[in-house]
Every structure is written in structure tokens, then in C-alpha cells.
Design a protein around this motif. Structure first.
Motif, PDB file in Angstrom:
ATOM      1  N   LYS A  42       0.829  -1.204   0.000  1.00  0.00           N
ATOM      2  CA  LYS A  42       0.000   0.000   0.000  1.00  0.00           C
ATOM      3  C   LYS A  42       0.865   1.257   0.000  1.00  0.00           C
ATOM      4  CE  LYS A  42      -3.708  -2.415   2.421  1.00  0.00           C
ATOM      5  NZ  LYS A  42      -4.466  -2.557   3.690  1.00  0.00           N
ATOM      6  N   TRP A  78      -0.403  -9.197  -4.601  1.00  0.00           N
ATOM      7  CA  TRP A  78      -0.626  -8.297  -5.738  1.00  0.00           C
ATOM      8  C   TRP A  78      -2.015  -8.505  -6.329  1.00  0.00           C
ATOM      9  CZ3 TRP A  78       2.444  -5.307  -3.955  1.00  0.00           C
ATOM     10  CH2 TRP A  78       3.765  -5.593  -3.661  1.00  0.00           C
ATOM     11  N   ARG A  79      -2.484  -9.729  -6.327  1.00  0.00           N
ATOM     12  CA  ARG A  79      -3.848  -9.968  -6.802  1.00  0.00           C
ATOM     13  C   ARG A  79      -4.855  -9.313  -5.852  1.00  0.00           C
ATOM     14  NH1 ARG A  79      -2.932 -16.384  -8.384  1.00  0.00           N
ATOM     15  NH2 ARG A  79      -2.136 -16.005 -10.500  1.00  0.00           N
ATOM     16  N   ARG A  80      -4.616  -9.423  -4.565  1.00  0.00           N
ATOM     17  CA  ARG A  80      -5.553  -8.852  -3.584  1.00  0.00           C
ATOM     18  C   ARG A  80      -5.597  -7.335  -3.661  1.00  0.00           C
ATOM     19  NH1 ARG A  80      -4.693  -7.158   1.603  1.00  0.00           N
ATOM     20  NH2 ARG A  80      -2.669  -8.205   1.776  1.00  0.00           N
ATOM     21  N   GLY A 113      -5.176  -5.556  -6.273  1.00  0.00           N
ATOM     22  CA  GLY A 113      -5.791  -5.110  -7.519  1.00  0.00           C
ATOM     23  C   GLY A 113      -4.849  -4.873  -8.670  1.00  0.00           C
ATOM     24  N   LYS A 157      -2.949  -5.591 -12.097  1.00  0.00           N
ATOM     25  CA  LYS A 157      -3.322  -6.345 -13.283  1.00  0.00           C
ATOM     26  C   LYS A 157      -2.273  -7.419 -13.573  1.00  0.00           C
ATOM     27  CE  LYS A 157      -5.827  -2.676 -15.762  1.00  0.00           C
ATOM     28  NZ  LYS A 157      -5.838  -1.852 -17.020  1.00  0.00           N
ATOM     29  N   TRP A 199       0.497  -1.805 -12.773  1.00  0.00           N
ATOM     30  CA  TRP A 199      -0.408  -0.775 -12.235  1.00  0.00           C
ATOM     31  C   TRP A 199      -0.196   0.505 -13.019  1.00  0.00           C
ATOM     32  CZ3 TRP A 199      -3.565  -1.539  -7.761  1.00  0.00           C
ATOM     33  CH2 TRP A 199      -4.362  -0.438  -7.452  1.00  0.00           C
ATOM     34  N   MET A 223      -5.752   3.816 -13.046  1.00  0.00           N
ATOM     35  CA  MET A 223      -6.138   2.947 -11.929  1.00  0.00           C
ATOM     36  C   MET A 223      -5.960   3.706 -10.618  1.00  0.00           C
ATOM     37  SD  MET A 223      -4.176  -0.525 -13.211  1.00  0.00           S
ATOM     38  CE  MET A 223      -4.603  -1.469 -11.735  1.00  0.00           C
ATOM     39  N   PRO A 254      -7.449   2.568  -4.572  1.00  0.00           N
ATOM     40  CA  PRO A 254      -8.648   2.507  -3.729  1.00  0.00           C
ATOM     41  C   PRO A 254      -8.375   3.079  -2.340  1.00  0.00           C
ATOM     42  CG  PRO A 254      -8.260   0.408  -4.840  1.00  0.00           C
ATOM     43  CD  PRO A 254      -7.035   1.253  -5.070  1.00  0.00           C
ATOM     44  N   ASN A 290      -6.909   0.907   0.241  1.00  0.00           N
ATOM     45  CA  ASN A 290      -5.498   0.553   0.084  1.00  0.00           C
ATOM     46  C   ASN A 290      -4.581   1.631   0.607  1.00  0.00           C
ATOM     47  OD1 ASN A 290      -6.252  -1.802  -1.101  1.00  0.00           O
ATOM     48  ND2 ASN A 290      -5.255  -1.436  -3.058  1.00  0.00           N
TER      49      ASN A 290
END
Length: 251
Positions: free
Chosen positions: A169, A199-201, A203, A205, A238, A243, A246, A249
């Protein structure tokens, strides 16, 4: 900074890292920690760290000159991970100069246990061993084509505290301030299960897979004609212009 394209300069800064550093976080509690949930041992602080002192960022940037044993401790943690052989492509440990060039050659950040207001509060330690209980993790940001790459390391002594998420983050917050428009992690080896999940959690790509991209100590016999030891790498991306980070995050 050197890359596959040759020397690539750090981009023009889009803001001051001092606006977000030092960055504080609360560590995930272990079951044995519940009675001391308000202890400063549950707090962590992220600082930038550089090879040399900076006269313009002294309150948020530690330096190898004043905290040499901290860099030594980082080197030892990194080499232990290389020896374990599941996450980084190096096949041999790095000496002091090699580690400095590799990990401190761009922008680097270190996460240490405790809540600190500025670098003056971080006392020097006599040895790398004295740092081991407080050095939680570290990461770098450096050119990767015209965009950037990141490399992350968690001290194995402190796994299970949510350190990957804290540093991931922080990465999303500091990279745009440094001036990069996008980031790509070239080689996240599928053997590095924790990083792939992280990295998947968060977000990122998933944009590609490179077969047999890593020859890792922890994955089998190296050398000869055997395919043992080779693992695929996943690429994560990213784009900071399309993007937005969030809100959940950025904490």
C-alpha cells in the motif's frame, strides 16, 4: 540508473515524499499479543533510506552513513532470502557493495518497528544483530523502461504481521510522488506464493507469464540438463493514470 535500455534517469518528482513520510501503520496482532494491543510494539514506521545523507529530506530519509548497521541488517535479510531460493533471481549472496548498488541504487524504503516522528528518533545500533528484532521489511523503486519496478523483502522473523500489505500500500502511494506513471513487476515467481496473492488482492493487473524465467535454489537441483529449479514468473502492472488507488489501500 541502468536498465535494459541503458541509463534511465529518475523522473521529475510529482510531489514531496515528505508529504507522506514517515508513514505509520499498525501491525497485525498475533494471538499472544492481544493483552498488549496498545503497545508501541504493534506500530511500524516507514522511512526512505539512501546511500548518502540528504540535506533536504532529513526528517523522512535515513542514510547508510548514519545507520550503517541497519543497511548491514537489510543485506543479511536479503541474503537469507537468496539462500532460501524461492523469491529472488540471484543465485549467490550479495556483498556490501553489491547490495548497496542493487537495493539502494534507486529510491528505497525501510519499515521498522515502533512509532517514530522523524529520523532523529531512530537511534543507531551497534550491530546488524541488534536491528533484527526491529527491522520488519524494505522495498525499492527504480526505473523499469520509462516506468518503474519494485522489489520487496520481509524479514522472515516477522512474518504474519501483515507487512507485505503495509509495504504494498505504501508503494502505491509513494510511486506517483516520485514521478512514475506506471509500474510493472517483471518477475514475480509463482513459487513466491505470498507475493502473488498480495498483488492480486491489492488489484494489480496480471498481464503476462514468462515460462522458466527463474532458476531458483529452493526449487530443485541447479545446473546440468535437468529442468528442476526453473519456475515461471508472473508480471503484474499498475497504471497510476487509469487505476486510482482505492481508499481502502491507502492506509
Amino acid at each position: 540508473m541502468s536498465s535494459a535500455y541503458g541509463a534511465i534517469a529518475r523522473p521529475a518528482s510529482a510531489g514531496s515524499l515528505g508529504s507522506v513520510l514517515p508513514r505509520h501503520a499498525t501491525l497485525r496482532s498475533q494471538p499472544t499479543d492481544q493483552q498488549n494491543s496498545h503497545s508501541t510494539n504493534h506500530q511500524a514506521t516507514l522511512f526512505a533510506i539512501s546511500k548518502a545523507p540528504s540535506s533536504t529530506s532529513t526528517f523522512f530519509t535515513l542514510s547508510a552513513a548514519t545507520h550503517a548497521t541497519l543497511v548491514d541488517a537489510m543485506n543479511k535479510v536479503f541474503n537469507s532470502e537468496v539462500e532460501r531460493g524461492d523469491t529472488y533471481p540471484q543465485e549467490f549472496p550479495l556483498d556490501e557493495e553489491q547490495f548497496g548498488n542493487y537495493f539502494l541504487g534507486g529510491d528505497a524504503f525501510v519499515l521498522i518497528k515502533g512509532e517514530y516522528k522523524d529520523t532523529e528518533d531512530v537511534k543507531a545500533r551497534a550491530s546488524a544483530e541488534e536491528w533484527d528484532k526491529d527491522l520488519l521489511g524494505f522495498f525499492y523503486v527504480k526505473p523499469n523502461f520509462p516506468i518503474c519496478n519494485g522489489g520487496f523483502m520481509v524479514n522472515s522473523r516477522h512474518r504474519g504481521l501483515g507487512l507485505g500489505g503495509i509495504m504494498g500500500k505504501a508503494f502505491l502511494e509513494v510511486v506517483p510522488l516520485i514521478g512514475y506513471k506506471a509500474s510493472m513487476f517483471n518477475l514475480v515467481f509463482e513459487s513466491n506464493v505470498a507475493s502473488v496473492k498480495l498483488w492480486r488482492r491489492l488489484g494489480f493487473k496480471e498481464i503476462g507469464r514468462i515460462p522458466n524465467a527463474g532458476r531458483l535454489r529452493g526449487q530443485g537441483e541447479l545446473g546440468g540438463d535437468a529442468k528442476e529449479g526453473y519456475v515461471d514468473a508472473i508480471q503484474f502492472y499498475w497504471d497510476f493514470e487509469s487505476m486510482p488507488v482505492p481508499v481502502e489501500n491507502d492506509a
